[in-house]
Design a protein around this motif. Structure first.
Motif, mmCIF file in Angstrom:
data_model
loop_
_atom_site.group_PDB
_atom_site.id
_atom_site.type_symbol
_atom_site.label_atom_id
_atom_site.label_comp_id
_atom_site.label_asym_id
_atom_site.label_seq_id
_atom_site.Cartn_x
_atom_site.Cartn_y
_atom_site.Cartn_z
ATOM 1 N N UNK A 236 0.830 -1.213 0.000
ATOM 2 C CA UNK A 236 0.000 0.000 0.000
ATOM 3 C C UNK A 236 0.861 1.259 0.000
ATOM 4 N N UNK A 237 1.827 1.315 0.886
ATOM 5 C CA UNK A 237 2.637 2.530 0.997
ATOM 6 C C UNK A 237 3.483 2.759 -0.252
ATOM 7 N N UNK A 238 3.884 1.674 -0.889
ATOM 8 C CA UNK A 238 4.670 1.836 -2.112
ATOM 9 C C UNK A 238 3.829 2.416 -3.238
ATOM 10 N N UNK A 239 2.675 1.814 -3.474
ATOM 11 C CA UNK A 239 1.821 2.280 -4.568
ATOM 12 C C UNK A 239 1.380 3.725 -4.323
ATOM 13 N N UNK A 240 0.953 4.030 -3.124
ATOM 14 C CA UNK A 240 0.517 5.393 -2.818
ATOM 15 C C UNK A 240 1.686 6.373 -2.876
ATOM 16 N N UNK A 241 2.883 5.891 -2.517
ATOM 17 C CA UNK A 241 4.063 6.747 -2.608
ATOM 18 C C UNK A 241 4.416 7.122 -4.034
ATOM 19 N N UNK A 242 3.994 6.310 -4.989
ATOM 20 C CA UNK A 242 4.188 6.638 -6.407
ATOM 21 C C UNK A 242 3.166 7.659 -6.899
ATOM 22 N N UNK A 243 2.191 7.999 -6.060
ATOM 23 C CA UNK A 243 1.153 8.937 -6.477
ATOM 24 C C UNK A 243 -0.044 8.273 -7.110
ATOM 25 N N UNK A 244 -0.212 6.964 -6.859
ATOM 26 C CA UNK A 244 -1.324 6.214 -7.435
ATOM 27 C C UNK A 244 -2.280 5.768 -6.345
ATOM 28 N N UNK A 245 -3.439 5.286 -6.748
ATOM 29 C CA UNK A 245 -4.418 4.713 -5.823
ATOM 30 C C UNK A 245 -4.174 3.209 -5.729
ATOM 31 N N UNK A 246 -4.053 2.729 -4.513
ATOM 32 C CA UNK A 246 -3.715 1.313 -4.290
ATOM 33 C C UNK A 246 -4.932 0.432 -4.530
ATOM 34 N N UNK A 247 -4.750 -0.623 -5.309
ATOM 35 C CA UNK A 247 -5.784 -1.624 -5.524
ATOM 36 C C UNK A 247 -5.404 -2.874 -4.726
ATOM 37 N N UNK A 248 -6.121 -3.207 -3.647
ATOM 38 C CA UNK A 248 -5.702 -4.312 -2.771
ATOM 39 C C UNK A 248 -6.114 -5.689 -3.259
ATOM 40 N N UNK A 249 -7.088 -5.773 -4.161
ATOM 41 C CA UNK A 249 -7.632 -7.062 -4.574
ATOM 42 C C UNK A 249 -7.532 -7.229 -6.085
ATOM 43 N N UNK A 250 -6.603 -8.082 -6.513
ATOM 44 C CA UNK A 250 -6.404 -8.305 -7.943
ATOM 45 C C UNK A 250 -6.050 -9.765 -8.184
ATOM 46 N N UNK A 251 -6.061 -10.164 -9.445
ATOM 47 C CA UNK A 251 -5.451 -11.429 -9.860
ATOM 48 C C UNK A 251 -3.974 -11.135 -10.105
ATOM 49 N N UNK A 252 -3.367 -11.775 -11.081
ATOM 50 C CA UNK A 252 -1.988 -11.405 -11.402
ATOM 51 C C UNK A 252 -1.917 -9.977 -11.931
ATOM 52 N N UNK A 253 -2.990 -9.541 -12.593
ATOM 53 C CA UNK A 253 -2.973 -8.202 -13.183
ATOM 54 C C UNK A 253 -3.836 -7.241 -12.376
ATOM 55 N N UNK A 254 -3.453 -5.971 -12.435
ATOM 56 C CA UNK A 254 -4.363 -4.918 -11.983
ATOM 57 C C UNK A 254 -5.496 -4.880 -13.000
ATOM 58 N N UNK A 255 -6.710 -4.734 -12.539
ATOM 59 C CA UNK A 255 -7.879 -5.043 -13.372
ATOM 60 C C UNK A 255 -8.131 -4.087 -14.538
ATOM 61 N N UNK A 256 -7.458 -2.959 -14.562
ATOM 62 C CA UNK A 256 -7.560 -2.009 -15.680
ATOM 63 C C UNK A 256 -8.914 -1.306 -15.776
ATOM 64 N N UNK A 257 -9.764 -1.454 -14.765
ATOM 65 C CA UNK A 257 -11.067 -0.781 -14.836
ATOM 66 C C UNK A 257 -10.902 0.727 -14.932
ATOM 67 N N UNK A 258 -9.902 1.253 -14.208
ATOM 68 C CA UNK A 258 -9.693 2.703 -14.254
ATOM 69 C C UNK A 258 -9.351 3.163 -15.666
ATOM 70 N N UNK A 259 -8.630 2.319 -16.407
ATOM 71 C CA UNK A 259 -8.305 2.703 -17.783
ATOM 72 C C UNK A 259 -9.568 2.782 -18.639
ATOM 73 N N UNK A 260 -10.450 1.808 -18.482
ATOM 74 C CA UNK A 260 -11.694 1.827 -19.247
ATOM 75 C C UNK A 260 -12.501 3.083 -18.923
ATOM 76 N N UNK A 261 -12.517 3.470 -17.652
ATOM 77 C CA UNK A 261 -13.250 4.676 -17.244
ATOM 78 C C UNK A 261 -12.650 5.922 -17.893
ATOM 79 N N UNK A 262 -11.340 6.027 -17.832
ATOM 80 C CA UNK A 262 -10.656 7.188 -18.409
ATOM 81 C C UNK A 262 -10.862 7.255 -19.916
ATOM 82 N N UNK A 263 -10.685 6.134 -20.594
ATOM 83 C CA UNK A 263 -10.764 6.150 -22.055
ATOM 84 C C UNK A 263 -12.184 6.456 -22.530
ATOM 85 N N UNK A 264 -13.177 6.043 -21.750
ATOM 86 C CA UNK A 264 -14.558 6.395 -22.103
ATOM 87 C C UNK A 264 -14.759 7.901 -22.023
ATOM 88 N N UNK A 265 -14.184 8.537 -21.004
ATOM 89 C CA UNK A 265 -14.340 9.991 -20.857
ATOM 90 C C UNK A 265 -13.581 10.742 -21.947
#
Length: 468
Positions: A236-265
């Protein structure tokens, strides 16, 4: 016939227009969304993870790093230029794995230094996606915040400035392409600026998510190697220290939902901008705008008189390409088979072209708007030939009078329909009709003085009050 091979020419010729003809308009994205930018960001994430593990005392045997050692590590991505790109490519030829090549590249840089005994901290407990998801999040965040948003915001400001400048310029509306209730040119551009600005606020508030939790999101390797560390908190502290929002629950990949949201906008912003481009194109064809020319420019190779609205046409094409790519990315990236597949790997390499075509369209619209000047005479002439639009306010005033009990106000809509539909109507016909009505004096005087150009309601007030 034998043709010279263009593929053999050095330096290499760009296959796509963004790296060729239109390079100047999109060059700012290269620092964020190119393949070398991806590898530089991977280096950044890897060295920051190394430093973070030391600062958190996460692995037995680590020690606090000196300022010089931290500077040495951080210089690795900072100095990643042409020579580094070539070296990484040579390593990847052997590894046939881009992230592993990044790991080896870093280890080469710390070999023979005080950090060499800690070299196995590089990529410690990481799967490639731990590095990639954070790298893409940082890359896209930088591209949006440093390049795309400033350009888009400047464009919206330009549209808003046009709206304010033309807020009192009356214009004939066309609903369904037909003569309709007048508005002002500025009010119509205020509508577009308001719509575009709303999408910018959505993009500006976007979250960029990241994770670093291992091969299936369980911290399996972490806890097997060092069970006593609070790896969830370290993550958590590492991801947030990079200036990102930490996603605690994933498979091997970060789910990319945020990308879909951004690209739609971003795609929606582009579709609204496409609406602006087609409207401006139509206003130019109606003569409402004149286009400035530059010395030596050619409008048509055959017709010397023409000045084509090419900036807006080019914008339309690039917005359509951008939206198609963004839609595909949004649809593809939210799905990954079971715990992992590599569909996202190829897909995400097209984020640059998706934003590149959007940025190119923004540049075209900005340049196109800069050539326009309002032809108030053409607007006024159009209004003066459309006195039938006053049927609406007259029948509305008659309705109000009928409700108030004024006699002789029966069937106002039908009477104005009979007067105006299918007939050429001028000022004299309208004034004769109004003169024959037994309306209260103030109402009759107001309607008699009304012209198409004066029938714009609260258009100017709307611009002043609601255009931020």
């Amino acid at each position: 016939m034998t043709w010279t091979s263009l593929a053999a020419i050095e330096p290499p010729i760009a296959l796509g227009p963004l790296d060729g003809r239109y390079r100047g308009a999109v060059a700012g994205l290269v620092d964020h969304l190119s393949e070398p930018a991806l590898n530089r960001m991977r280096l950044h994430v890897e060295v920051e993870w190394f430093i973070h593990l030391c600062e958190q005392d996460a692995v037995p045997g680590v020690r606090a790093l000196t300022d010089d050692e931290k500077a040495l590590l951080r210089a690795i991505p900072a100095d990643f230029g042409a020579d580094g790109i070539a070296e990484h490519a040579e390593i990847e030829k052997v590894t046939v794995h881009d992230v592993k090549a990044v790991e080896y590249y870093i280890k080469r840089r710390i070999e023979g230094t005080s950090l060499e005994p800690l070299s196995e901290l590089v990529h410690f407990a990481c799967t490639s996606e731990d590095i990639n998801n954070l790298s893409y999040a940082l890359m896209v965040k930088g591209a949006v915040e440093d390049v795309w948003l400033p350009a888009a915001s400047s464009l919206v400001g330009q549209v808003a400035d046009l709206a304010r400048a033309a807020k009192a310029v009356p214009m004939l509306s066309r609903t369904h392409g037909q003569t309709a209730t007048p508005t002002t040119l500025g009010k119509e551009f205020a509508v577009l600026a308001h719509r575009l600005g709303r999408q910018l606020r959505r993009v500006s508030s976007q979250e960029y998510l990241g994770k670093i939790n291992g091969a299936t999101g369980t911290f399996g390797a972490h806890t097997a190697a060092v069970p006593g560390t609070d790896w969830i908190e370290v993550s958590r502290t590492f991801v947030e220290g990079l200036g990102l929002t930490w996603n605690p629950l994933t498979t091997q990949i970060e789910s990319h939902d945020w990308q879909a949201e951004l690209y739609a906008d971003v795609a929606r912003f582009g579709r609204i901008l496409h609406n602006l481009a087609t409207d401006v194109w139509t206003y130019v064809s109606l003569g409402y705008f004149a286009q400035a020319t530059t010395k030596g420019s050619i409008g048509s190779s055959a017709m010397p008189h023409k000045i084509n609205p090419i900036r807006f046409e080019n914008a339309e094409a690039n917005l359509e390409i951008s939206a198609a790519l963004l839609d595909t990315l949004g649809a593809t990236l939210v799905t990954s088979r079971l715990q992992r597949d590599l569909t996202d790997s190829s897909s995400q390499r097209n984020i640059g072209p998706a934003f590149g075509h959007s940025l190119l369209a923004i540049d075209n619209v900005r340049r196109g708007l800069g050539t326009l000047s309002v032809n108030e005479a053409a607007l006024a002439a159009d209004l003066d030939s459309s006195w039938e639009v006053l049927a609406e306010p007259i029948q509305s005033a008659m309705r109000a009078a009928a409700i108030a009990g004024v006699p002789g106000m029966e069937n106002p809509y039908e009477r104005l329909k009979e007067l105006t539909r299918g007939h050429a109507i001028d000022a004299a016909a309208i004034q004769a009709f109004v003169g024959g009505l037994e309306l209260p004096g103030e109402t009759k005087e107001r309607l008699a003085a009304l012209t198409p150009g004066g029938y714009v309601g609260l258009a100017e007030t709307l611009v002043d009050r609601f255009l931020a």
